[in-house]
Design a protein around this motif. Structure first.
Motif, PDB file in Angstrom:
ATOM      1  N   TYR A  70      46.898  16.155  56.362  1.00 20.59           N
ATOM      2  CA  TYR A  70      47.652  16.246  55.120  1.00 20.59           C
ATOM      3  C   TYR A  70      47.557  17.664  54.590  1.00 20.59           C
ATOM      4  N   TYR A  71      48.693  18.196  54.171  1.00 23.71           N
ATOM      5  CA  TYR A  71      48.726  19.508  53.537  1.00 23.71           C
ATOM      6  C   TYR A  71      49.819  19.472  52.474  1.00 23.71           C
ATOM      7  N   GLN A  72      49.424  19.571  51.231  1.00 22.68           N
ATOM      8  CA  GLN A  72      50.347  19.440  50.102  1.00 22.68           C
ATOM      9  C   GLN A  72      51.190  18.170  50.279  1.00 22.68           C
ATOM     10  N   ASP A  73      52.511  18.292  50.369  1.00 23.21           N
ATOM     11  CA  ASP A  73      53.368  17.112  50.515  1.00 23.21           C
ATOM     12  C   ASP A  73      53.641  16.763  51.971  1.00 23.21           C
ATOM     13  N   ASP A  74      53.096  17.535  52.896  1.00 25.64           N
ATOM     14  CA  ASP A  74      53.339  17.298  54.322  1.00 25.64           C
ATOM     15  C   ASP A  74      52.218  16.462  54.922  1.00 25.64           C
ATOM     16  N   LYS A  75      52.576  15.658  55.918  1.00 32.44           N
ATOM     17  CA  LYS A  75      51.563  14.900  56.661  1.00 32.44           C
ATOM     18  C   LYS A  75      52.013  14.766  58.103  1.00 32.44           C
ATOM     19  N   ALA A  76      51.025  14.643  58.983  1.00 25.65           N
ATOM     20  CA  ALA A  76      51.319  14.569  60.417  1.00 25.65           C
ATOM     21  C   ALA A  76      50.192  13.827  61.130  1.00 25.65           C
ATOM     22  N   SER A  77      50.529  13.293  62.285  1.00 22.78           N
ATOM     23  CA  SER A  77      49.533  12.737  63.204  1.00 22.78           C
ATOM     24  C   SER A  77      49.536  13.619  64.438  1.00 22.78           C
ATOM     25  N   HIS A 127      46.053   2.367  66.866  1.00 19.55           N
ATOM     26  CA  HIS A 127      46.823   2.570  68.096  1.00 19.55           C
ATOM     27  C   HIS A 127      46.426   3.842  68.837  1.00 19.55           C
ATOM     28  N   HIS A 128      46.635   3.811  70.128  1.00 17.38           N
ATOM     29  CA  HIS A 128      46.391   4.970  70.995  1.00 17.38           C
ATOM     30  C   HIS A 128      47.664   5.791  71.082  1.00 17.38           C
ATOM     31  N   PRO A 129      47.635   7.019  71.463  1.00 22.65           N
ATOM     32  CA  PRO A 129      46.495   7.802  71.937  1.00 22.65           C
ATOM     33  C   PRO A 129      45.589   8.221  70.771  1.00 22.65           C
ATOM     34  N   PRO A 130      44.389   8.706  71.104  1.00 21.08           N
ATOM     35  CA  PRO A 130      43.485   9.184  70.061  1.00 21.08           C
ATOM     36  C   PRO A 130      44.168  10.271  69.222  1.00 21.08           C
ATOM     37  N   HIS A 131      44.057  10.158  67.910  1.00 22.87           N
ATOM     38  CA  HIS A 131      44.743  11.109  67.047  1.00 22.87           C
ATOM     39  C   HIS A 131      44.063  11.213  65.692  1.00 22.87           C
ATOM     40  N   ILE A 132      44.449  12.251  64.960  1.00 21.81           N
ATOM     41  CA  ILE A 132      43.995  12.447  63.586  1.00 21.81           C
ATOM     42  C   ILE A 132      45.215  12.443  62.680  1.00 21.81           C
ATOM     43  N   HIS A 133      44.950  12.218  61.402  1.00 22.80           N
ATOM     44  CA  HIS A 133      45.976  12.295  60.376  1.00 22.80           C
ATOM     45  C   HIS A 133      45.684  13.540  59.550  1.00 22.80           C
ATOM     46  N   MET A 137      40.774  10.097  59.659  1.00 24.66           N
ATOM     47  CA  MET A 137      40.881   9.216  60.822  1.00 24.66           C
ATOM     48  C   MET A 137      40.618   7.789  60.354  1.00 24.66           C
ATOM     49  N   TYR A 138      41.468   6.862  60.781  1.00 26.42           N
ATOM     50  CA  TYR A 138      41.223   5.447  60.485  1.00 26.42           C
ATOM     51  C   TYR A 138      40.031   4.966  61.297  1.00 26.42           C
ATOM     52  N   PHE A 139      39.235   4.072  60.734  1.00 21.44           N
ATOM     53  CA  PHE A 139      38.208   3.467  61.564  1.00 21.44           C
ATOM     54  C   PHE A 139      38.442   1.967  61.607  1.00 21.44           C
ATOM     55  N   ALA A 140      39.065   1.591  62.732  1.00 20.78           N
ATOM     56  CA  ALA A 140      39.375   0.183  62.991  1.00 20.78           C
ATOM     57  C   ALA A 140      39.714   0.034  64.472  1.00 20.78           C
ATOM     58  N   PRO A 141      39.227  -0.997  65.102  1.00 21.37           N
ATOM     59  CA  PRO A 141      39.504  -1.187  66.530  1.00 21.37           C
ATOM     60  C   PRO A 141      40.987  -1.389  66.833  1.00 21.37           C
ATOM     61  N   MET A 144      40.561   5.387  54.650  1.00 19.50           N
ATOM     62  CA  MET A 144      40.589   6.290  55.779  1.00 19.50           C
ATOM     63  C   MET A 144      39.669   7.459  55.435  1.00 19.50           C
ATOM     64  N   PRO A 145      38.529   7.584  56.123  1.00 14.76           N
ATOM     65  CA  PRO A 145      37.561   8.635  55.813  1.00 14.76           C
ATOM     66  C   PRO A 145      38.097  10.040  56.105  1.00 14.76           C
ATOM     67  N   THR A 146      37.658  10.973  55.289  1.00 13.79           N
ATOM     68  CA  THR A 146      37.986  12.382  55.493  1.00 13.79           C
ATOM     69  C   THR A 146      36.953  12.981  56.437  1.00 13.79           C
ATOM     70  N   LEU A 147      37.430  13.587  57.523  1.00 17.72           N
ATOM     71  CA  LEU A 147      36.540  14.232  58.491  1.00 17.72           C
ATOM     72  C   LEU A 147      36.217  15.665  58.096  1.00 17.72           C
ATOM     73  N   SER A 148      37.231  16.354  57.536  1.00 18.21           N
ATOM     74  CA  SER A 148      37.045  17.758  57.202  1.00 18.21           C
ATOM     75  C   SER A 148      38.139  18.193  56.231  1.00 18.21           C
ATOM     76  N   MET A 149      37.852  19.253  55.479  1.00 13.57           N
ATOM     77  CA  MET A 149      38.833  19.870  54.577  1.00 13.57           C
ATOM     78  C   MET A 149      38.660  21.378  54.647  1.00 13.57           C
ATOM     79  N   PHE A 150      39.770  22.093  54.780  1.00  9.04           N
ATOM     80  CA  PHE A 150      39.721  23.551  54.782  1.00  9.04           C
ATOM     81  C   PHE A 150      41.106  24.107  54.480  1.00  9.04           C
ATOM     82  N   TYR A 151      41.155  25.168  53.694  1.00  2.64           N
ATOM     83  CA  TYR A 151      42.395  25.856  53.342  1.00  2.64           C
ATOM     84  C   TYR A 151      43.490  24.893  52.875  1.00  2.64           C
ATOM     85  N   GLY A 152      43.109  23.892  52.113  1.00  2.85           N
ATOM     86  CA  GLY A 152      44.073  22.930  51.586  1.00  2.85           C
ATOM     87  C   GLY A 152      44.490  21.849  52.563  1.00  2.85           C
TER      88      GLY A 152
END
Length: 88
Positions: free
Chosen positions: A29-36, A21-27, A14-18, A1-9
């Protein structure tokens, strides 16, 4: 899963695969937390982020929404997304 950007930790990916799943989203990560997060309306789809980082990522997404959607379209065609400038 490529990294699009990094800032302030915060790491934005974003996954690149057809088959992604929708809707369009990003993943995010911040320390131990993660979200879509939905690119279209900036709503948290799943996961958790601290309040400060959540506000920063939403501000960044608002600035770069067109670029994020362009990357989503690339990813849906199994093409590698491009990097996006970090929040400064």
């Amino acid at each position: 899963m490529p990294t699009l950007s990094m800032f302030y930790g915060i790491i934005v990916r974003m996954y690149f695969a057809p088959t992604e799943h929708h809707p369009p989203h990003i993943h995010v990560y911040y320390q131990d937390d993660k979200a879509s997060i939905n690119i279209l309306n900036f709503e948290l789809m799943n996961g958790n982020l601290p309040s400060k980082q959540s506000k920063m990522i939403i501000a960044w997404m608002a600035i770069h929404q067109d670029e994020l959607m362009a990357n989503w379209n690339l990813c849906q065609n199994n093409q590698r997304p491009f990097s996006i400038e970090p929040l400064k």
